[in-house]
Write an enzyme that holds these catalytic residues in place. Sequence first.
Site, PDB file in Angstrom:
ATOM      1  N   ASP A 185      -5.506   4.873 -15.433  1.00 15.55           N
ATOM      2  CA  ASP A 185      -6.472   3.979 -14.787  1.00 15.55           C
ATOM      3  C   ASP A 185      -5.833   3.361 -13.541  1.00 15.55           C
ATOM      4  O   ASP A 185      -5.117   2.357 -13.615  1.00 15.55           O
ATOM      5  CB  ASP A 185      -6.886   2.892 -15.802  1.00 15.55           C
ATOM      6  CG  ASP A 185      -7.948   1.960 -15.252  1.00 15.55           C
ATOM      7  OD1 ASP A 185      -8.159   1.939 -14.027  1.00 15.55           O
ATOM      8  OD2 ASP A 185      -8.564   1.236 -16.055  1.00 15.55           O
ATOM      9  N   LYS A 226       0.850  -1.198   0.000  1.00 18.85           N
ATOM     10  CA  LYS A 226       0.000   0.000   0.000  1.00 18.85           C
ATOM     11  C   LYS A 226       0.893   1.259   0.000  1.00 18.85           C
ATOM     12  O   LYS A 226       0.599   2.246  -0.674  1.00 18.85           O
ATOM     13  CB  LYS A 226      -0.918  -0.014   1.226  1.00 18.85           C
ATOM     14  CG  LYS A 226      -2.015   1.024   1.209  1.00 18.85           C
ATOM     15  CD  LYS A 226      -1.643   2.336   1.863  1.00 18.85           C
ATOM     16  CE  LYS A 226      -2.824   3.305   1.873  1.00 18.85           C
ATOM     17  NZ  LYS A 226      -2.483   4.606   2.443  1.00 18.85           N
TER      18      LYS A 226
HETATM   19  C1  MEV Z   1       0.396   4.777   4.922  1.00 20.85           C
HETATM   20  O1  MEV Z   1      -0.398   5.410   3.938  1.00 20.85           O
HETATM   21  C2  MEV Z   1       1.406   3.855   4.279  1.00 20.85           C
HETATM   22  C3  MEV Z   1       2.238   3.031   5.256  1.00 20.85           C
HETATM   23  O2  MEV Z   1       1.356   2.295   6.127  1.00 20.85           O
HETATM   24  C4  MEV Z   1       3.074   2.074   4.437  1.00 20.85           C
HETATM   25  C5  MEV Z   1       3.799   1.030   5.247  1.00 20.85           C
HETATM   26  O3  MEV Z   1       3.338   0.678   6.350  1.00 20.85           O
HETATM   27  O4  MEV Z   1       4.841   0.557   4.749  1.00 20.85           O
HETATM   28  C6  MEV Z   1       3.081   3.888   6.143  1.00 20.85           C
END
Ligand code: MEV
Length: 429
Positions: free
Chosen positions: A279, A263
């Site tokens: 996209d 993420k």
């Molecule tokens: C937050 O948007 C993204 C993080 O959680 C990514 C990660 O934990 O490596 C900080």
Amino acid sequence: MSVGKTSRIPGFYKLSVEERLKIVQEFAGLTDEEVKLLLAPGGLGLDIADRMIENVIGTIQMPLAVAVNFLINGKEYLVPMAIEEPSVVAAASNAAKICRSKGGIRASTTDPIMIGQIQVVKVKDPYRARMDVLAAKEEIIEKANEQDPILVKLGGGAKDVDAKVIHTPVGPMVIVELHVDCRDAMGANAVNTMAEAVAPLIERITGGTVRLRIITNLAVKRLARAWVVVDKEAVGGEEVVDGIVEAWAFAASDPYRAATHNKGIMNGVIAVALATCNDHRALEAGAHAYAARSGHYTTLSFWEKNEDGDLVGTLEMPMAVGIVGGATKVHPVARIALKILGVKTARELAEVMAAVGLAQNLAALRALATEGIQRGHMKLHARNIAISVGATGELVDIIVQRMVEEGKIRMDRAKELLEELTRERGLQT
Ligand code: MEV
């Protein structure tokens, strides 16, 4: 190699919006009209919006920023990012800065090949049918390429055909896969058109019935790769290097952590996708499916320590993005975002996006392995709270500082402070 311009702009974040825009205008050669468009609310006129999707009732705005300090394959980039989450752009800029310590980020891409799938059911001898499809490869490619002479003229078009038999809950199926070089387009339209056009031919060859004819977002033949060596001192010392490698190892072994690790990568990738109107759902789908392709969901990036004790990071992921066709060319702000980036091909855009994903990942792991992410986050969170209770100008900074010092980052406290400060100032004037 760009001579004379640099994305290394210390204190960029301290400038006003207008001052930043002036720098970006010079860097990217934006016209005054383009600058005006960036400052205009929304940038996207209702007339264009109404032609982009159905049932339009308005537009929604999002902050558009540029991440600074990006040096990728020896070229300086200011990277446009559209995102609602505070600290992502700051983190990317910061990581890009430390990535310069050993020459910046390197990136590469495969050819921009997308795969169109044609599902064939009710095939009597599926394995035999597969052989027949493979033997008719040239005919299928020719039929597909009749659909898009321009793409073919540009060096793209259908290049290969594959076929597999899969065993499903409703029996065996033959899945024919059309490999299409999409050049500078994301390619969904071209691929889907070709898949639909070859369907009758596939039915004739297999004796089966074609059902679905659609692109796959698991774009394993359209990969972007980025890698970087970061000086251990620039990261914060060997202990921090070890912490980052351990953080990666945790994610590599645990899907619950891997999802969040990835993420963090997508924070950067999607922000650029949004800024350039690509996209982003296709990118998300492709990224996570790729991360799970071994049957065990794991990380898209890898972090290790080299023999000098420096940090080495690599990232590989599908990156189906375009710079022609679709919304990229229709949305006026997306066009300006591409101009700021200065990319000449979709492959170059994909390389930049992979580099941003890697830098974003580095920023998150570095913060997580050291002080945690909340300190930085809370300051930005405090800013949002101060603004939401009505603070403006320098009052925002004063309220943020007071709430952070007190460890009370809350609406009620922000309101009290705003009242107090407004009263004091009222008395002073
Ligand atoms: C937050 O948007 C993204 C993080 O959680 C990514 C990660 O934990 O490596 C900080």
